[in-house]
Design a protein around this motif. Structure first.
Motif, PDB file in Angstrom:
ATOM      1  N   LYS A 110       0.814  -1.338  -0.103  1.00 44.02           N
ATOM      2  CA  LYS A 110       0.068   0.114   0.034  1.00 44.02           C
ATOM      3  C   LYS A 110       0.926   1.290   0.011  1.00 44.02           C
ATOM      4  N   ASP A 111       1.785   1.196   0.952  1.00 46.31           N
ATOM      5  CA  ASP A 111       2.677   2.483   1.086  1.00 46.31           C
ATOM      6  C   ASP A 111       3.607   2.765  -0.155  1.00 46.31           C
ATOM      7  N   ALA A 112       3.990   1.575  -0.832  1.00 50.24           N
ATOM      8  CA  ALA A 112       5.030   1.744  -2.157  1.00 50.24           C
ATOM      9  C   ALA A 112       4.012   2.289  -3.060  1.00 50.24           C
ATOM     10  N   TRP A 113       2.724   1.754  -3.057  1.00 49.28           N
ATOM     11  CA  TRP A 113       1.587   2.543  -4.208  1.00 49.28           C
ATOM     12  C   TRP A 113       1.479   3.848  -4.003  1.00 49.28           C
ATOM     13  N   GLU A 114       1.078   4.080  -2.619  1.00 47.47           N
ATOM     14  CA  GLU A 114       0.778   5.589  -2.435  1.00 47.47           C
ATOM     15  C   GLU A 114       1.764   6.803  -2.564  1.00 47.47           C
ATOM     16  N   GLN A 115       2.892   6.333  -2.029  1.00 47.45           N
ATOM     17  CA  GLN A 115       4.066   7.118  -1.934  1.00 47.45           C
ATOM     18  C   GLN A 115       4.964   7.263  -3.196  1.00 47.45           C
ATOM     19  N   GLU A 116       5.002   6.000  -3.819  1.00 48.20           N
ATOM     20  CA  GLU A 116       6.029   5.959  -4.984  1.00 48.20           C
ATOM     21  C   GLU A 116       5.342   5.355  -6.418  1.00 48.20           C
ATOM     22  N   GLN A 117       4.110   5.217  -6.310  1.00 51.63           N
ATOM     23  CA  GLN A 117       3.516   4.489  -7.479  1.00 51.63           C
ATOM     24  C   GLN A 117       4.170   3.080  -7.910  1.00 51.63           C
ATOM     25  N   ARG A 118       4.695   2.465  -6.938  1.00 46.25           N
ATOM     26  CA  ARG A 118       5.783   1.447  -7.227  1.00 46.25           C
ATOM     27  C   ARG A 118       4.781   0.003  -6.817  1.00 46.25           C
ATOM     28  N   SER A 119       4.775  -1.040  -7.541  1.00 47.16           N
ATOM     29  CA  SER A 119       4.413  -2.063  -7.137  1.00 47.16           C
ATOM     30  C   SER A 119       5.131  -3.149  -6.519  1.00 47.16           C
ATOM     31  N   VAL A 120       4.871  -3.800  -5.504  1.00 50.76           N
ATOM     32  CA  VAL A 120       5.747  -4.629  -4.818  1.00 50.76           C
ATOM     33  C   VAL A 120       5.290  -6.135  -5.402  1.00 50.76           C
ATOM     34  N   ARG A 121       6.313  -6.883  -5.556  1.00 48.55           N
ATOM     35  CA  ARG A 121       5.770  -8.450  -6.128  1.00 48.55           C
ATOM     36  C   ARG A 121       5.941  -9.396  -4.980  1.00 48.55           C
ATOM     37  N   TYR A 122       5.629 -10.571  -5.340  1.00 51.02           N
ATOM     38  CA  TYR A 122       5.715 -11.520  -4.282  1.00 51.02           C
ATOM     39  C   TYR A 122       7.309 -11.809  -4.114  1.00 51.02           C
ATOM     40  N   GLY A 123       8.077 -12.126  -4.843  1.00 48.72           N
ATOM     41  CA  GLY A 123       9.208 -12.550  -4.891  1.00 48.72           C
ATOM     42  C   GLY A 123       9.945 -11.373  -4.137  1.00 48.72           C
ATOM     43  N   ASP A 124       9.776 -10.131  -4.161  1.00 43.39           N
ATOM     44  CA  ASP A 124      10.297  -9.254  -3.062  1.00 43.39           C
ATOM     45  C   ASP A 124      10.115  -9.597  -1.784  1.00 43.39           C
ATOM     46  N   GLN A 125       8.914  -9.711  -1.586  1.00 44.63           N
ATOM     47  CA  GLN A 125       8.281  -9.965  -0.202  1.00 44.63           C
ATOM     48  C   GLN A 125       8.875 -11.471   0.140  1.00 44.63           C
ATOM     49  N   SER A 126       9.018 -12.386  -0.550  1.00 51.96           N
ATOM     50  CA  SER A 126       9.423 -13.517  -0.066  1.00 51.96           C
ATOM     51  C   SER A 126      10.994 -13.418   0.265  1.00 51.96           C
ATOM     52  N   ALA A 127      11.587 -12.898  -0.357  1.00 51.23           N
ATOM     53  CA  ALA A 127      13.153 -12.312  -0.192  1.00 51.23           C
ATOM     54  C   ALA A 127      13.299 -11.838   1.058  1.00 51.23           C
ATOM     55  N   GLN A 128      12.540 -10.759   1.515  1.00 45.31           N
ATOM     56  CA  GLN A 128      12.546 -10.111   2.810  1.00 45.31           C
ATOM     57  C   GLN A 128      12.014 -10.954   3.983  1.00 45.31           C
ATOM     58  N   LEU A 129      11.298 -11.824   3.557  1.00 43.54           N
ATOM     59  CA  LEU A 129      10.828 -12.652   4.708  1.00 43.54           C
ATOM     60  C   LEU A 129      11.955 -13.479   5.237  1.00 43.54           C
ATOM     61  N   LYS A 130      12.757 -13.935   4.420  1.00 40.38           N
ATOM     62  CA  LYS A 130      14.148 -14.705   4.921  1.00 40.38           C
ATOM     63  C   LYS A 130      15.048 -13.877   5.755  1.00 40.38           C
ATOM     64  N   VAL A 131      15.143 -12.782   5.385  1.00 46.19           N
ATOM     65  CA  VAL A 131      15.794 -11.870   6.506  1.00 46.19           C
ATOM     66  C   VAL A 131      15.032 -11.481   7.779  1.00 46.19           C
ATOM     67  N   GLU A 132      13.903 -11.182   7.471  1.00 48.56           N
ATOM     68  CA  GLU A 132      12.931 -10.892   8.765  1.00 48.56           C
ATOM     69  C   GLU A 132      12.986 -12.177   9.969  1.00 48.56           C
ATOM     70  N   ARG A 133      12.951 -13.338   9.357  1.00 47.28           N
ATOM     71  CA  ARG A 133      12.972 -14.465  10.144  1.00 47.28           C
ATOM     72  C   ARG A 133      14.244 -14.640  11.201  1.00 47.28           C
ATOM     73  N   THR A 134      15.144 -13.904  10.524  1.00 48.43           N
ATOM     74  CA  THR A 134      16.441 -13.973  11.685  1.00 48.43           C
ATOM     75  C   THR A 134      16.308 -13.132  12.855  1.00 48.43           C
ATOM     76  N   THR A 135      15.450 -12.136  12.627  1.00 42.44           N
ATOM     77  CA  THR A 135      15.111 -11.245  14.071  1.00 42.44           C
ATOM     78  C   THR A 135      13.728 -11.300  14.628  1.00 42.44           C
ATOM     79  N   ASN A 136      13.065 -11.884  13.834  1.00 40.48           N
ATOM     80  CA  ASN A 136      11.517 -11.995  14.375  1.00 40.48           C
ATOM     81  C   ASN A 136      11.324 -13.348  15.022  1.00 40.48           C
TER      82      ASN A 136
END
Ligand SMILES: [Zn+2]
Length: 372
Positions: A38-64
């Motif tokens: 939502k933010d990416a779209w509203e602030q930069e008209q950029r769409s986020v893809r599944y692939g991006d979010q899946s890659a981030q998930l990997k990183v997030e798992r190390t801290t959460n």
């Protein structure tokens, strides 16, 4: 071809806690991923893809720590679900429909976690194993048919269920040569078949509606956040669940019959004409049931070698199914009387005959003059 089976789960108290916690972790993941899009779209008209979010998930798992305690592939499945929601949203926008933006999920609105079978989940005997939850007891009241792809647990009211999604590959079934049928749906009768058969509204539609309205009224008497309110809210939810089960069962039975009897099944596309105005609740219940019937018929048809299609219903109730003359009539007129050819039949039957005519024509199986 995908089919799914649903079974009741009987988790222990500890497993219930773990499953509830896991739902919450997935819900937070879903909502965070949605906020990012939502933010990416509203602030930069950029769409986020599944692939991006899946890659981030990997990183997030190390801290959460919550994510770390949750199966990775199942988290990916949740991100995929969000991705599908967005794709459907964009599709609707492109079709010019009014589409609601994907919504954040409240605690009551997120009820399913999907596992890919063999990756943190498996079935053995009358237990299903989920990683970080353990072996949960299931009642397999009917056999699982096909190659299992995903195992999901889902919460409905106070009950837990296992959804087994299977791939039933193998050779494509031969096309069956049963007759064609057109189906007109309505509020007065649940459906009218072009064969002249009527399917009445099941009695429980009406009764369930009343029970639900009563439960909702009772709930609304209590202030939000009070224990009484919570108690009645649970009753409302359980009533919803019971209604859904009954409707599902009804649609399963009817669709099974349709695909075994008919080679071609033609429905009207309900998204095109937003049907008759009538009091809201009756309509919404019927609406959901018709959609369900169409969906079930569609996927059962695939397996049965039958064909199920939807056609544009415009004109199907006004046109004469015998001579094609336009005979204007409002909803109160229940009989189709044609001044040109003298045909006199029930209006819904006339519509059903037109529906099958349009269906056959759209497949180029009938001469144009007969239908529209
Ligand atoms: Zn006529």
């Amino acid at each position: 071809m995908r089919t799914s089976f649903r079974y009741r789960l009987y988790p222990t108290r500890q497993q219930t806690r773990a499953m509830t916690q896991m739902l919450d972790t997935h819900r937070h993941l879903y909502n965070r991923a949605l906020a990012e899009r939502k933010d990416a779209w509203e602030q930069e008209q950029r769409s986020v893809r599944y692939g991006d979010q899946s890659a981030q998930l990997k990183v997030e798992r190390t801290t959460n720590p919550y994510l770390a305690q949750t199966n990775f592939t199942s988290c990916q499945q949740t991100l995929r679900r969000l991705d599908k929601t967005f794709q459907a949203f964009f599709r609707r926008v492109q079709c010019g429909e009014t589409a609601g933006y994907p919504r954040f999920k409240g605690r009551d609105r997120f009820d399913t976690v999907d596992f890919v079978v063999g990756d943190g989940s498996k079935i053995s005997g009358n237990r299903v194993y989920f990683q970080h939850i353990g072996n949960v007891r299931i009642v397999l009241h009917r056999p699982i048919n096909g190659m299992i792809k995903t195992l999901s647990f889902t919460r409905r009211a106070d009950h837990w269920y296992l959804i087994v999604s299977c791939d039933r590959g193998g050779p494509a079934p031969v096309h069956h040569d049963g007759p064609a049928v057109g189906i007109d749906v309505g509020l007065e009768k649940f459906a009218t078949l072009s064969t002249g058969e009527y399917i009445a509204n099941p009695r429980f539609f009406r009764r369930d509606e009343q029970v639900l309205a009563r439960a909702q009224r009772r709930m609304s008497k209590y202030a939000k956040g009070t224990p009484e309110r919570g108690y009645h809210k649970r009753i409302v939810r359980r009533t919803h669940e019971r209604i859904a089960n009954r409707r599902k069962d009804f649609a399963h039975k009817l669709s099974r019959r349709l695909v075994s009897e008919f080679g071609l099944i033609v429905f009207e596309d309900l998204t095109i004409t937003r049907m008759i105005k009538n009091h809201a609740l009756a309509k919404s219940i019927a609406d959901a049931s018709w959609n369900q019937l169409m969906r079930y018929t569609q996927y059962k048809a695939e397996g049965a070698g039958a064909l199920c299609i939807q056609i544009d219903p415009r004109g199907t109730s006004q046109r004469c199914s015998a001579c094609n003359a336009v005979v204007r009539k409002d909803l109160s007129i229940r009989v189709h009387q044609c001044p040109s050819c003298g045909l006199e039949i029930d209006r819904d039957l006339n519509a059903a005959l037109n529906i099958v005519g349009v269906g056959l024509h759209s497949l180029e199986l009938a001469p144009r003059s007969r239908c529209l």
